[in-house]
Design a protein around this motif. Structure first.
Motif, PDB file in Angstrom:
ATOM      1  N   GLN A  73       0.816  -1.209   0.000  1.00 43.59           N
ATOM      2  CA  GLN A  73       0.000   0.000   0.000  1.00 43.59           C
ATOM      3  C   GLN A  73       0.853   1.264   0.000  1.00 43.59           C
ATOM      4  O   GLN A  73       0.595   2.200  -0.741  1.00 43.59           O
ATOM      5  CB  GLN A  73      -0.932  -0.025   1.213  1.00 43.59           C
ATOM      6  CG  GLN A  73      -2.314   0.473   0.907  1.00 43.59           C
ATOM      7  CD  GLN A  73      -2.949  -0.305  -0.233  1.00 43.59           C
ATOM      8  OE1 GLN A  73      -3.219  -1.479  -0.094  1.00 43.59           O
ATOM      9  NE2 GLN A  73      -3.174   0.336  -1.352  1.00 43.59           N
ATOM     10  N   HIS A  76       2.491   1.600  -3.469  1.00 46.53           N
ATOM     11  CA  HIS A  76       1.538   2.072  -4.483  1.00 46.53           C
ATOM     12  C   HIS A  76       1.150   3.525  -4.253  1.00 46.53           C
ATOM     13  O   HIS A  76       0.840   4.246  -5.192  1.00 46.53           O
ATOM     14  CB  HIS A  76       0.295   1.174  -4.497  1.00 46.53           C
ATOM     15  CG  HIS A  76       0.530  -0.131  -5.183  1.00 46.53           C
ATOM     16  ND1 HIS A  76      -0.273  -1.224  -5.001  1.00 46.53           N
ATOM     17  CD2 HIS A  76       1.504  -0.522  -6.032  1.00 46.53           C
ATOM     18  CE1 HIS A  76       0.193  -2.226  -5.726  1.00 46.53           C
ATOM     19  NE2 HIS A  76       1.262  -1.832  -6.362  1.00 46.53           N
TER      20      HIS A  76
ATOM     21  N   GLY B  89      -8.127  -0.781 -19.168  1.00 47.07           N
ATOM     22  CA  GLY B  89      -6.925  -0.640 -18.344  1.00 47.07           C
ATOM     23  C   GLY B  89      -7.172   0.014 -16.998  1.00 47.07           C
ATOM     24  O   GLY B  89      -6.244   0.168 -16.211  1.00 47.07           O
ATOM     25  N   SER B  90      -8.406   0.412 -16.698  1.00 52.17           N
ATOM     26  CA  SER B  90      -8.641   1.033 -15.382  1.00 52.17           C
ATOM     27  C   SER B  90      -8.469   0.032 -14.256  1.00 52.17           C
ATOM     28  O   SER B  90      -8.140   0.403 -13.136  1.00 52.17           O
ATOM     29  CB  SER B  90     -10.042   1.606 -15.244  1.00 52.17           C
ATOM     30  OG  SER B  90     -10.584   1.963 -16.433  1.00 52.17           O
ATOM     31  N   GLU B  92      -6.218  -2.264 -14.021  1.00 51.86           N
ATOM     32  CA  GLU B  92      -4.792  -2.256 -13.679  1.00 51.86           C
ATOM     33  C   GLU B  92      -4.475  -1.072 -12.766  1.00 51.86           C
ATOM     34  O   GLU B  92      -3.735  -1.199 -11.802  1.00 51.86           O
ATOM     35  CB  GLU B  92      -3.999  -2.099 -14.963  1.00 51.86           C
ATOM     36  CG  GLU B  92      -2.980  -3.166 -15.193  1.00 51.86           C
ATOM     37  CD  GLU B  92      -2.425  -3.058 -16.591  1.00 51.86           C
ATOM     38  OE1 GLU B  92      -2.450  -4.071 -17.272  1.00 51.86           O
ATOM     39  OE2 GLU B  92      -1.992  -1.966 -17.008  1.00 51.86           O
ATOM     40  N   GLN B  93      -5.084   0.072 -13.109  1.00 51.93           N
ATOM     41  CA  GLN B  93      -4.843   1.262 -12.290  1.00 51.93           C
ATOM     42  C   GLN B  93      -5.404   1.067 -10.880  1.00 51.93           C
ATOM     43  O   GLN B  93      -4.815   1.536  -9.915  1.00 51.93           O
ATOM     44  CB  GLN B  93      -5.472   2.498 -12.937  1.00 51.93           C
ATOM     45  CG  GLN B  93      -4.820   2.905 -14.251  1.00 51.93           C
ATOM     46  CD  GLN B  93      -3.408   3.431 -14.076  1.00 51.93           C
ATOM     47  OE1 GLN B  93      -2.992   3.780 -12.982  1.00 51.93           O
ATOM     48  NE2 GLN B  93      -2.643   3.466 -15.155  1.00 51.93           N
ATOM     49  N   LEU B  94      -6.537   0.368 -10.771  1.00 49.24           N
ATOM     50  CA  LEU B  94      -7.087   0.111  -9.439  1.00 49.24           C
ATOM     51  C   LEU B  94      -6.177  -0.826  -8.657  1.00 49.24           C
ATOM     52  O   LEU B  94      -6.018  -0.703  -7.444  1.00 49.24           O
ATOM     53  CB  LEU B  94      -8.490  -0.498  -9.534  1.00 49.24           C
ATOM     54  CG  LEU B  94      -9.588   0.381 -10.118  1.00 49.24           C
ATOM     55  CD1 LEU B  94     -10.920  -0.348 -10.089  1.00 49.24           C
ATOM     56  CD2 LEU B  94      -9.703   1.688  -9.364  1.00 49.24           C
ATOM     57  N   LEU B  95      -5.554  -1.782  -9.370  1.00 50.30           N
ATOM     58  CA  LEU B  95      -4.672  -2.739  -8.693  1.00 50.30           C
ATOM     59  C   LEU B  95      -3.425  -2.066  -8.144  1.00 50.30           C
ATOM     60  O   LEU B  95      -2.848  -2.530  -7.170  1.00 50.30           O
ATOM     61  CB  LEU B  95      -4.260  -3.861  -9.654  1.00 50.30           C
ATOM     62  CG  LEU B  95      -5.349  -4.822 -10.087  1.00 50.30           C
ATOM     63  CD1 LEU B  95      -4.823  -5.806 -11.110  1.00 50.30           C
ATOM     64  CD2 LEU B  95      -5.894  -5.587  -8.911  1.00 50.30           C
ATOM     65  N   VAL B  96      -2.974  -0.998  -8.783  1.00 50.73           N
ATOM     66  CA  VAL B  96      -1.793  -0.291  -8.275  1.00 50.73           C
ATOM     67  C   VAL B  96      -2.206   1.013  -7.590  1.00 50.73           C
ATOM     68  O   VAL B  96      -1.404   1.918  -7.423  1.00 50.73           O
ATOM     69  CB  VAL B  96      -0.768   0.014  -9.389  1.00 50.73           C
ATOM     70  CG1 VAL B  96      -0.290  -1.249 -10.034  1.00 50.73           C
ATOM     71  CG2 VAL B  96      -1.343   0.949 -10.433  1.00 50.73           C
ATOM     72  N   SER B  97      -3.464   1.074  -7.184  1.00 51.86           N
ATOM     73  CA  SER B  97      -3.954   2.310  -6.600  1.00 51.86           C
ATOM     74  C   SER B  97      -3.409   2.525  -5.197  1.00 51.86           C
ATOM     75  O   SER B  97      -3.004   1.602  -4.507  1.00 51.86           O
ATOM     76  CB  SER B  97      -5.479   2.253  -6.559  1.00 51.86           C
ATOM     77  OG  SER B  97      -5.966   3.044  -5.523  1.00 51.86           O
ATOM     78  N   ALA B  98      -3.435   3.787  -4.793  1.00 53.78           N
ATOM     79  CA  ALA B  98      -2.957   4.132  -3.454  1.00 53.78           C
ATOM     80  C   ALA B  98      -3.931   3.663  -2.384  1.00 53.78           C
ATOM     81  O   ALA B  98      -3.605   3.667  -1.211  1.00 53.78           O
ATOM     82  CB  ALA B  98      -2.766   5.643  -3.358  1.00 53.78           C
ATOM     83  N   GLN B  99      -5.145   3.275  -2.798  1.00 50.90           N
ATOM     84  CA  GLN B  99      -6.145   2.820  -1.835  1.00 50.90           C
ATOM     85  C   GLN B  99      -6.187   1.291  -1.799  1.00 50.90           C
ATOM     86  O   GLN B  99      -5.931   0.648  -2.806  1.00 50.90           O
ATOM     87  CB  GLN B  99      -7.518   3.371  -2.227  1.00 50.90           C
ATOM     88  CG  GLN B  99      -7.571   4.873  -2.315  1.00 50.90           C
ATOM     89  CD  GLN B  99      -7.303   5.533  -0.982  1.00 50.90           C
ATOM     90  OE1 GLN B  99      -7.634   5.005   0.054  1.00 50.90           O
ATOM     91  NE2 GLN B  99      -6.660   6.689  -1.000  1.00 50.90           N
ATOM     92  N   PRO B 100      -6.546   0.709  -0.646  1.00 49.86           N
ATOM     93  CA  PRO B 100      -6.577  -0.757  -0.546  1.00 49.86           C
ATOM     94  C   PRO B 100      -7.581  -1.371  -1.525  1.00 49.86           C
ATOM     95  O   PRO B 100      -8.707  -0.872  -1.645  1.00 49.86           O
ATOM     96  CB  PRO B 100      -7.011  -1.017   0.899  1.00 49.86           C
ATOM     97  CG  PRO B 100      -6.941   0.270   1.602  1.00 49.86           C
ATOM     98  CD  PRO B 100      -6.906   1.371   0.610  1.00 49.86           C
ATOM     99  N   LEU B 101      -7.179  -2.433  -2.190  1.00 49.77           N
ATOM    100  CA  LEU B 101      -8.020  -3.043  -3.214  1.00 49.77           C
ATOM    101  C   LEU B 101      -9.348  -3.593  -2.667  1.00 49.77           C
ATOM    102  O   LEU B 101     -10.385  -3.404  -3.307  1.00 49.77           O
ATOM    103  CB  LEU B 101      -7.234  -4.134  -3.940  1.00 49.77           C
ATOM    104  CG  LEU B 101      -7.895  -4.725  -5.167  1.00 49.77           C
ATOM    105  CD1 LEU B 101      -8.246  -3.671  -6.179  1.00 49.77           C
ATOM    106  CD2 LEU B 101      -6.990  -5.773  -5.803  1.00 49.77           C
ATOM    107  N   ARG B 228      -6.250  -9.891  -8.582  1.00 52.78           N
ATOM    108  CA  ARG B 228      -4.784  -9.874  -8.691  1.00 52.78           C
ATOM    109  C   ARG B 228      -4.281 -11.067  -9.491  1.00 52.78           C
ATOM    110  O   ARG B 228      -3.401 -10.935 -10.338  1.00 52.78           O
ATOM    111  CB  ARG B 228      -4.155  -9.896  -7.298  1.00 52.78           C
ATOM    112  CG  ARG B 228      -4.241  -8.562  -6.607  1.00 52.78           C
ATOM    113  CD  ARG B 228      -3.088  -8.341  -5.638  1.00 52.78           C
ATOM    114  NE  ARG B 228      -3.348  -7.186  -4.801  1.00 52.78           N
ATOM    115  CZ  ARG B 228      -3.170  -5.931  -5.193  1.00 52.78           C
ATOM    116  NH1 ARG B 228      -2.697  -5.677  -6.399  1.00 52.78           N
ATOM    117  NH2 ARG B 228      -3.454  -4.929  -4.390  1.00 52.78           N
TER     118      ARG B 228
END
Lengths: 203, 232
Positions: A73, A76, B89-90, B92-101, B228
């Motif tokens: 986290q 990222h 591709g969004s 993928e962006q959610l998977l590397v997001s700053a917020q917990p998945l 993931r």
């Protein structure tokens, strides 16, 4: 604390094929890691591995000397990923897309209107993204990178679909980012003329 | 900017951001909302036409038909939960997001439920009238559908995450989800039947609520793990 991205003994095997093995690099603030190679040589795979989207056969990637997998986290939260696909919603306007990105990163101090002007998308912000050209969509994706306001940029072929002016803009943005102490990993199949310390990995 | 590590903000940040985006997307594409609703309404109104107007018969099959239609309508809309995000591709962006998945997964599922589940709950009394269900049962019907569609959306998000990379994953998705959805269907339909017969039905409501709580606490983790794996 200075940001640092290091990798040791990276090996990736996809299917029967070894994409890369024993790869290592160390990237310090203000440096660009350029991944060079033909299409399909594994540049994107390495980028995806750094982003945590692909798992490695062996080896470890560390951010500030801590393995990224044990602080996903936090890691990222300090990186932004410019992928081959824009990752933007075609039904939303650029403004709405960027507002979503800003909402996910409340700590970002980036100024929205300055970013619009910088990328020349200010007059497009009310149109649905799917009506924009591929190059214009790329610019919005770049705007997202600036919006994130994070130290590490991962860029997969950032010059795709951009005109010569756009290419110049990407190089300027990367130079500015690095001179501010940022880090950048970029995959490119063409020559990149850039005025910063470059470390290169050839595939 | 490069120096200090950014603080991870509260979980609500990711939840509100993604829920708002999903609702905005649905607003721009009302067809996605209307499709399951239209399906639900169509199935529920066709049954009385085909079976005939006998009130006893209609009241007997009513709860079952309404519930089966709601289940199928939920499944129908699930396929698209992660599909467009995967394609552009969004995801993928959610998977590397700053917020917990898992939080983002709850947000997406919540928005999906508001778009596809809640409308079913709201129009169900109208459709129940065609089956001559007593007015006192409408509340029970809405409550069971409310709890049941939440569970179905959450279960469905696991299935949608597992099948997102596959072409024509709908059949597989239904196959994966149906066994888990069976208790919801049985509890829901039987609770409404019991209520219509003036018998004690509270157990069914509690069981449905328990099922929804378990789904809410486990599904987001299963969904994010599946996403993931599927994006490797």
């Amino acid at each position: 604390m200075t940001a640092k991205l290091t990798a040791k003994d990276l090996t990736m095997i996809r299917g029967e094929r070894c994409i890369f093995s024993q790869m290592e690099f160390a990237l310090n603030p203000g440096e660009l890691l350029l991944l060079r190679g033909r299409n399909g040589s594994g540049k994107t795979s390495l980028l995806r591995a750094i982003a945590g989207l692909l798992s490695l056969e062996s080896g470890e990637i560390r951010w500030n000397d801590v393995p990224v997998l044990s602080q996903r986290q936090e890691f990222h939260g300090s990186m932004a990923w410019l992928a081959h696909r824009t990752g933007l919603k075609g039904d939303l306007t650029p403004g709405e897309n960027l507002r979503f990105e800003a909402a996910l990163r409340p700590q970002s101090k980036a100024s929205v209107s300055a970013i619009y002007d910088r990328l020349g998308i200010a007059r497009l912000k009310r149109l649905p993204l799917r009506l924009l050209s591929a190059g214009q969509q790329r610019r919005v994706a770049l705007a997202r990178l600036l919006m994130a306001d994070v130290p590490l940029w991962l860029m997969d072929e950032p010059f795709t679909n951009l005109d010569s002016e756009g290419r110049k803009l990407v190089i300027e943005l990367v130079e500015e980012h690095l001179s501010d102490g940022g880090l950048c990993v970029m995959a490119a199949h063409q020559d990149v003329e850039i005025d910063v310390p470059v470390k290169q990995v050839d595939f | 900017m490069a120096g200090d590590a950014p603080k991870i903000p509260g979980m609500l940040v990711g939840l509100t951001a993604i829920t708002r985006r999903e609702l905005l997307l649905a607003w721009k594409r009302p067809g996605d909302v209307l499709n399951p609703l239209f399906f639900f309404a169509m199935v529920c109104t066709l049954f009385p036409l085909a079976i005939g107007p006998s009130p006893a018969q209609l009241a007997f099959i009513g709860p079952g038909v309404l519930w089966v239609a709601a289940l199928l309508a939920s499944l129908l809309s699930l396929n698209s939960l992660f599909l467009s995000d995967y394609e552009d591709g969004s995801l993928e962006q959610l998977l590397v997001s700053a917020q917990p998945l898992p939080v983002l997964a709850i947000g997406k599922t919540l928005a999906h439920w508001v778009i596809s589940g809640l409308p079913l709950v709201l129009i169900s009394p109208l459709l129940a009238m065609t089956y001559r269900l007593p007015p006192g049962v409408m509340g029970v019907l809405m409550l069971t559908l409310f709890l049941g569609t939440i569970s179905l959306s959450l279960l469905g998000s696991i299935g949608a995450a597992l099948t997102v990379g596959l072409h024509r994953g709908t059949a597989l998705l239904s196959l994966l989800i149906l066994p888990l959805a069976m208790p919801v269907l049985l509890l829901g339909a039987n609770t409404v039947s019991l209520a219509a017969d003036n018998e004690a039905y509270a157990t069914g409501i509690w069981a449905l609520a328990a099922y929804a709580v378990v789904a809410l606490s486990l599904a987001p983790y299963a969904t994010s793990a599946a996403l993931r794996i599927n994006n490797e």
